[in-house]
Scaffold this motif. Structure first.
Motif, PDB file in Angstrom:
ATOM      1  N   MET A   1       2.464  22.047 -28.306  1.00 29.23           N
ATOM      2  CA  MET A   1       1.903  20.879 -28.954  1.00 29.23           C
ATOM      3  C   MET A   1       2.997  19.981 -29.521  1.00 29.23           C
ATOM      4  SD  MET A   1      -1.216  20.722 -28.532  1.00 29.23           S
ATOM      5  CE  MET A   1      -2.167  19.816 -29.687  1.00 29.23           C
ATOM      6  N   ARG A   2       4.053  20.591 -30.037  1.00 29.67           N
ATOM      7  CA  ARG A   2       5.133  19.795 -30.623  1.00 29.67           C
ATOM      8  C   ARG A   2       5.811  18.939 -29.550  1.00 29.67           C
ATOM      9  NH1 ARG A   2      10.890  21.177 -32.375  1.00 29.67           N
ATOM     10  NH2 ARG A   2      11.334  19.529 -33.847  1.00 29.67           N
ATOM     11  N   GLU A   3       6.019  19.518 -28.378  1.00 32.55           N
ATOM     12  CA  GLU A   3       6.644  18.789 -27.287  1.00 32.55           C
ATOM     13  C   GLU A   3       5.756  17.645 -26.831  1.00 32.55           C
ATOM     14  OE1 GLU A   3       7.041  22.100 -24.817  1.00 32.55           O
ATOM     15  OE2 GLU A   3       8.977  22.698 -25.643  1.00 32.55           O
ATOM     16  N   TYR A   4       4.460  17.886 -26.745  1.00 35.28           N
ATOM     17  CA  TYR A   4       3.518  16.831 -26.370  1.00 35.28           C
ATOM     18  C   TYR A   4       3.563  15.706 -27.397  1.00 35.28           C
ATOM     19  CZ  TYR A   4      -0.819  14.430 -25.318  1.00 35.28           C
ATOM     20  OH  TYR A   4      -1.742  13.474 -25.012  1.00 35.28           O
ATOM     21  N   ASP A   5       3.625  16.071 -28.655  1.00 34.23           N
ATOM     22  CA  ASP A   5       3.708  15.070 -29.724  1.00 34.23           C
ATOM     23  C   ASP A   5       4.983  14.239 -29.594  1.00 34.23           C
ATOM     24  OD1 ASP A   5       2.834  13.813 -32.185  1.00 34.23           O
ATOM     25  OD2 ASP A   5       4.437  14.946 -33.173  1.00 34.23           O
ATOM     26  N   LEU A   6       6.108  14.888 -29.321  1.00 32.20           N
ATOM     27  CA  LEU A   6       7.367  14.162 -29.147  1.00 32.20           C
ATOM     28  C   LEU A   6       7.299  13.208 -27.962  1.00 32.20           C
ATOM     29  CD1 LEU A   6      10.035  16.934 -29.797  1.00 32.20           C
ATOM     30  CD2 LEU A   6       9.611  14.905 -31.180  1.00 32.20           C
ATOM     31  N   ILE A   7       6.712  13.677 -26.872  1.00 31.01           N
ATOM     32  CA  ILE A   7       6.604  12.838 -25.679  1.00 31.01           C
ATOM     33  C   ILE A   7       5.737  11.619 -25.956  1.00 31.01           C
ATOM     34  CG2 ILE A   7       5.684  12.739 -23.328  1.00 31.01           C
ATOM     35  CD1 ILE A   7       6.538  15.693 -23.067  1.00 31.01           C
ATOM     36  N   THR A   8       4.583  11.839 -26.558  1.00 31.12           N
ATOM     37  CA  THR A   8       3.684  10.710 -26.798  1.00 31.12           C
ATOM     38  C   THR A   8       4.268   9.744 -27.823  1.00 31.12           C
ATOM     39  OG1 THR A   8       2.445  12.027 -28.409  1.00 31.12           O
ATOM     40  CG2 THR A   8       1.579  11.920 -26.162  1.00 31.12           C
ATOM     41  N   ARG A   9       4.891  10.256 -28.864  1.00 26.81           N
ATOM     42  CA  ARG A   9       5.502   9.359 -29.850  1.00 26.81           C
ATOM     43  C   ARG A   9       6.644   8.549 -29.246  1.00 26.81           C
ATOM     44  NH1 ARG A   9       4.759  10.796 -35.716  1.00 26.81           N
ATOM     45  NH2 ARG A   9       3.209  12.428 -35.716  1.00 26.81           N
ATOM     46  N   LEU A  67      15.089   9.657 -24.301  1.00 28.05           N
ATOM     47  CA  LEU A  67      15.676  10.255 -23.114  1.00 28.05           C
ATOM     48  C   LEU A  67      15.120  11.657 -22.896  1.00 28.05           C
ATOM     49  CD1 LEU A  67      17.731  10.293 -20.805  1.00 28.05           C
ATOM     50  CD2 LEU A  67      19.404  11.161 -22.469  1.00 28.05           C
ATOM     51  N   ARG A  68      15.065  12.443 -23.958  1.00 24.00           N
ATOM     52  CA  ARG A  68      14.555  13.813 -23.844  1.00 24.00           C
ATOM     53  C   ARG A  68      13.099  13.810 -23.380  1.00 24.00           C
ATOM     54  NH1 ARG A  68      12.014  17.636 -27.329  1.00 24.00           N
ATOM     55  NH2 ARG A  68      12.625  19.748 -26.802  1.00 24.00           N
ATOM     56  N   ALA A  69      12.303  12.912 -23.961  1.00 21.65           N
ATOM     57  CA  ALA A  69      10.889  12.849 -23.594  1.00 21.65           C
ATOM     58  C   ALA A  69      10.710  12.402 -22.146  1.00 21.65           C
ATOM     59  CB  ALA A  69      10.158  11.898 -24.535  1.00 21.65           C
ATOM     60  N   SER A  70      11.506  11.452 -21.713  1.00 28.86           N
ATOM     61  CA  SER A  70      11.363  11.001 -20.328  1.00 28.86           C
ATOM     62  C   SER A  70      11.797  12.082 -19.345  1.00 28.86           C
ATOM     63  CB  SER A  70      12.147   9.706 -20.102  1.00 28.86           C
ATOM     64  OG  SER A  70      13.521   9.933 -20.287  1.00 28.86           O
ATOM     65  N   LEU A  71      12.843  12.829 -19.687  1.00 30.62           N
ATOM     66  CA  LEU A  71      13.258  13.928 -18.816  1.00 30.62           C
ATOM     67  C   LEU A  71      12.191  15.020 -18.759  1.00 30.62           C
ATOM     68  CD1 LEU A  71      17.026  14.233 -19.766  1.00 30.62           C
ATOM     69  CD2 LEU A  71      16.064  13.338 -17.645  1.00 30.62           C
ATOM     70  N   HIS A  75      10.014  16.239 -15.507  1.00 26.13           N
ATOM     71  CA  HIS A  75       9.914  17.650 -15.153  1.00 26.13           C
ATOM     72  C   HIS A  75       8.453  18.054 -14.968  1.00 26.13           C
ATOM     73  CE1 HIS A  75      10.529  21.962 -15.149  1.00 26.13           C
ATOM     74  NE2 HIS A  75       9.678  22.060 -16.153  1.00 26.13           N
ATOM     75  N   PHE A  76       7.602  17.675 -15.929  1.00 31.37           N
ATOM     76  CA  PHE A  76       6.197  18.051 -15.841  1.00 31.37           C
ATOM     77  C   PHE A  76       5.504  17.369 -14.665  1.00 31.37           C
ATOM     78  CE2 PHE A  76       6.622  18.888 -20.561  1.00 31.37           C
ATOM     79  CZ  PHE A  76       6.717  20.256 -20.395  1.00 31.37           C
ATOM     80  N   ASN A  77       5.858  16.119 -14.385  1.00 23.74           N
ATOM     81  CA  ASN A  77       5.274  15.420 -13.255  1.00 23.74           C
ATOM     82  C   ASN A  77       5.700  16.058 -11.933  1.00 23.74           C
ATOM     83  OD1 ASN A  77       3.902  13.605 -14.840  1.00 23.74           O
ATOM     84  ND2 ASN A  77       5.513  12.063 -14.772  1.00 23.74           N
ATOM     85  N   SER A  78       6.911  16.558 -11.858  1.00 21.73           N
ATOM     86  CA  SER A  78       7.349  17.210 -10.622  1.00 21.73           C
ATOM     87  C   SER A  78       6.631  18.541 -10.436  1.00 21.73           C
ATOM     88  CB  SER A  78       8.863  17.412 -10.629  1.00 21.73           C
ATOM     89  OG  SER A  78       9.231  18.390 -11.582  1.00 21.73           O
ATOM     90  N   LYS A  79       6.288  19.218 -11.509  1.00 25.76           N
ATOM     91  CA  LYS A  79       5.575  20.505 -11.427  1.00 25.76           C
ATOM     92  C   LYS A  79       4.109  20.291 -11.036  1.00 25.76           C
ATOM     93  CE  LYS A  79       8.851  23.254 -12.684  1.00 25.76           C
ATOM     94  NZ  LYS A  79       9.384  24.268 -11.812  1.00 25.76           N
TER      95      LYS A  79
END
Length: 82
Positions: A1-9, A67-71, A75-79
């Protein structure tokens, strides 16, 4: 959940940064058009960049998060396709 939050923010911040950049560009374009129409001999120098000299540490941190969120998103889109 934390990673999802970072990506969306970070995506929200990136979108807000793009909107802000467009606002600044439109404002500068308006000033140039105004000068070109009313007094073309006194056009400001539009080739120099303003405000790029002093970047704060918060800007660098935000760029790193983006940058971290886009990477991670790449990664998730490739999976998903695999």
């Amino acid at each position: 959940m934390r990673e999802y939050d970072l990506i969306t923010r970070s995506k929200i911040r990136a979108r807000e940064a793009r909107v802000q950049a467009r606002r600044v560009l439109n404002q500068e374009l308006g000033v140039l058009v105004s000068h070109a129409f009313h007094n073309p001999k006194k056009m400001p120098d539009f080739t120099r960049t303003a405000g790029q000299a002093g970047r704060s540490k918060a800007d660098a941190t935000q760029d790193l998060e983006q940058l971290r969120a886009s990477l991670m998103a790449m990664h998730f889109n490739s999976k998903q396709g695999a």
